[in-house]
Design an enzyme around this catalytic site. Sequence first.
Site, mmCIF file in Angstrom:
data_model
loop_
_atom_site.group_PDB
_atom_site.id
_atom_site.type_symbol
_atom_site.label_atom_id
_atom_site.label_comp_id
_atom_site.label_asym_id
_atom_site.label_seq_id
_atom_site.Cartn_x
_atom_site.Cartn_y
_atom_site.Cartn_z
ATOM 1 N N PHE A 1 6.572 9.267 8.751
ATOM 2 C CA PHE A 1 7.191 10.210 7.810
ATOM 3 C C PHE A 1 6.298 11.409 7.515
ATOM 4 C CE2 PHE A 1 10.213 6.796 6.903
ATOM 5 C CZ PHE A 1 11.379 7.520 6.719
ATOM 6 N N HIS B 1 -5.737 2.509 12.953
ATOM 7 C CA HIS B 1 -5.143 2.183 11.654
ATOM 8 C C HIS B 1 -6.015 1.186 10.899
ATOM 9 C CE1 HIS B 1 -1.501 3.917 13.486
ATOM 10 N NE2 HIS B 1 -1.065 4.067 12.252
ATOM 11 N N LYS C 1 0.834 -1.219 0.000
ATOM 12 C CA LYS C 1 0.000 0.000 0.000
ATOM 13 C C LYS C 1 0.870 1.271 0.000
ATOM 14 C CE LYS C 1 -2.531 -1.555 3.501
ATOM 15 N NZ LYS C 1 -2.200 -3.008 3.444
ATOM 16 N N LYS D 1 -2.779 -3.607 9.326
ATOM 17 C CA LYS D 1 -1.516 -3.238 10.004
ATOM 18 C C LYS D 1 -1.112 -4.352 10.960
ATOM 19 C CE LYS D 1 0.698 0.410 12.732
ATOM 20 N NZ LYS D 1 1.932 0.458 11.930
HETATM 21 P P1 NAP Z 1 1.450 -3.791 2.941
HETATM 22 O O1 NAP Z 1 0.409 -3.186 2.062
HETATM 23 O O2 NAP Z 1 1.210 -5.126 3.567
HETATM 24 O O3 NAP Z 1 2.791 -3.856 2.075
HETATM 25 C C1 NAP Z 1 3.943 -4.563 2.446
HETATM 26 C C2 NAP Z 1 4.568 -5.090 1.164
HETATM 27 O O4 NAP Z 1 5.852 -5.614 1.451
HETATM 28 C C3 NAP Z 1 3.761 -6.212 0.513
HETATM 29 O O5 NAP Z 1 3.686 -5.966 -0.878
HETATM 30 C C4 NAP Z 1 4.603 -7.444 0.815
HETATM 31 O O6 NAP Z 1 4.468 -8.461 -0.132
HETATM 32 C C5 NAP Z 1 5.989 -6.859 0.776
HETATM 33 N N1 NAP Z 1 6.996 -7.660 1.463
HETATM 34 C C6 NAP Z 1 6.887 -8.421 2.576
HETATM 35 N N2 NAP Z 1 8.070 -8.969 2.902
HETATM 36 C C7 NAP Z 1 8.966 -8.544 1.962
HETATM 37 C C8 NAP Z 1 10.361 -8.770 1.733
HETATM 38 N N3 NAP Z 1 11.071 -9.577 2.524
HETATM 39 N N4 NAP Z 1 10.950 -8.148 0.688
HETATM 40 C C9 NAP Z 1 10.247 -7.358 -0.146
HETATM 41 N N5 NAP Z 1 8.910 -7.111 0.018
HETATM 42 C C10 NAP Z 1 8.291 -7.706 1.044
HETATM 43 O O7 NAP Z 1 1.815 -2.805 4.134
HETATM 44 P P2 NAP Z 1 1.803 -1.191 4.134
HETATM 45 O O8 NAP Z 1 0.511 -0.703 4.651
HETATM 46 O O9 NAP Z 1 2.318 -0.695 2.828
HETATM 47 O O10 NAP Z 1 2.860 -0.912 5.294
HETATM 48 C C11 NAP Z 1 4.209 -1.373 5.205
HETATM 49 C C12 NAP Z 1 4.954 -0.988 6.487
HETATM 50 O O11 NAP Z 1 5.117 0.428 6.515
HETATM 51 C C13 NAP Z 1 4.241 -1.348 7.790
HETATM 52 O O12 NAP Z 1 5.206 -1.775 8.738
HETATM 53 C C14 NAP Z 1 3.624 -0.040 8.245
HETATM 54 O O13 NAP Z 1 3.447 0.032 9.647
HETATM 55 C C15 NAP Z 1 4.697 0.924 7.782
HETATM 56 N N6 NAP Z 1 4.268 2.312 7.595
HETATM 57 C C16 NAP Z 1 5.138 3.264 8.015
HETATM 58 C C17 NAP Z 1 4.870 4.583 7.807
HETATM 59 C C18 NAP Z 1 5.871 5.619 8.241
HETATM 60 O O14 NAP Z 1 5.607 6.817 8.062
HETATM 61 N N7 NAP Z 1 7.009 5.214 8.797
HETATM 62 C C19 NAP Z 1 3.684 4.968 7.177
HETATM 63 C C20 NAP Z 1 2.800 3.969 6.764
HETATM 64 C C21 NAP Z 1 3.121 2.638 6.956
HETATM 65 P P3 NAP Z 1 3.300 -9.601 0.074
HETATM 66 O O15 NAP Z 1 2.011 -8.866 -0.019
HETATM 67 O O16 NAP Z 1 3.577 -10.508 -1.084
HETATM 68 O O17 NAP Z 1 3.556 -10.198 1.417
#
Ligand code: NAP
Length: 209
Positions: free
Chosen positions: A96, A123, A11, A127
């Site tokens: 961020f 959230h 996402k 999450k």
């Molecule tokens: P998401 O939609 O589940 O996306 C995660 C992606 O990473 C999925 O496409 C997943 O693939 C892939 N993935 C999993 N393991 C991997 C690996 N070893 N190598 C490469 N890709 C891999 O989650 P999201 O909502 O985007 O959030 C991702 C993270 O960012 C979470 O930890 C969230 O808390 C964090 N976040 C941080 C901020 C910030 O400002 N710091 C803001 C928003 C979100 P599959 O679907 O095939 O498993």
Amino acid sequence: MKVAVFGARGKVGAVMAAALSEAGHEVVGIDLGDPVALEGCDAAVDFTQPDAVAGNVATCVAVGIPCVIGTTGFDRDEVEREALAAGVPVFHAPNFAIGAVLMMRFAGEAAKHMPKAEIIELHHETKLDAPSGTAKATAEAMGGNVPIHSVRLPGLVAHQEVILGGQGQTLSIRHDTTSRDAFVPGVLLALVKVRTFAPGLTVGLEKLL
Ligand code: NAP
């Protein structure tokens, strides 16, 4: 810059990959099962899941590539050890979005003047970690020992309310992320600045401002 984006089909990763391309960077999207092709990359961005971060960082720092980690809930000690051993800077912000950083700062200030507070973080239902990294960082900024309530529901993106209570009054400080675009400027800035940091793990968007 040539930037590897781990989790580019997720996402946040999808929004980030598009925004980085639009900003003129060359993007190498790496998702689960993809070859990890890091040749020529200047930096890496990780928006994956907590247990994937240490492995991704280890692969990058081993070939001298600095990392910007957006994923929350990962083992910071392990990543710090990896970055120090390789002598490469790694940067992480639990949030961020500039508004969220301001919310944390204001909550820290308010906590000095109000006797009790609680945090409600809300959230989207997919999450993985709870409480959120932002809620934990907010509690820390408020001196610790602040109860955190986590809500996970469809329809939400990322939201947090800090409610402080005092004699005959409450104060609410709230931040709402209505679009994942909110995280783009912070990540772009981190990509430019990460190389200027000392080897090891640096945490917090405020370090970039
Ligand atoms: P998401 O939609 O589940 O996306 C995660 C992606 O990473 C999925 O496409 C997943 O693939 C892939 N993935 C999993 N393991 C991997 C690996 N070893 N190598 C490469 N890709 C891999 O989650 P999201 O909502 O985007 O959030 C991702 C993270 O960012 C979470 O930890 C969230 O808390 C964090 N976040 C941080 C901020 C910030 O400002 N710091 C803001 C928003 C979100 P599959 O679907 O095939 O498993």
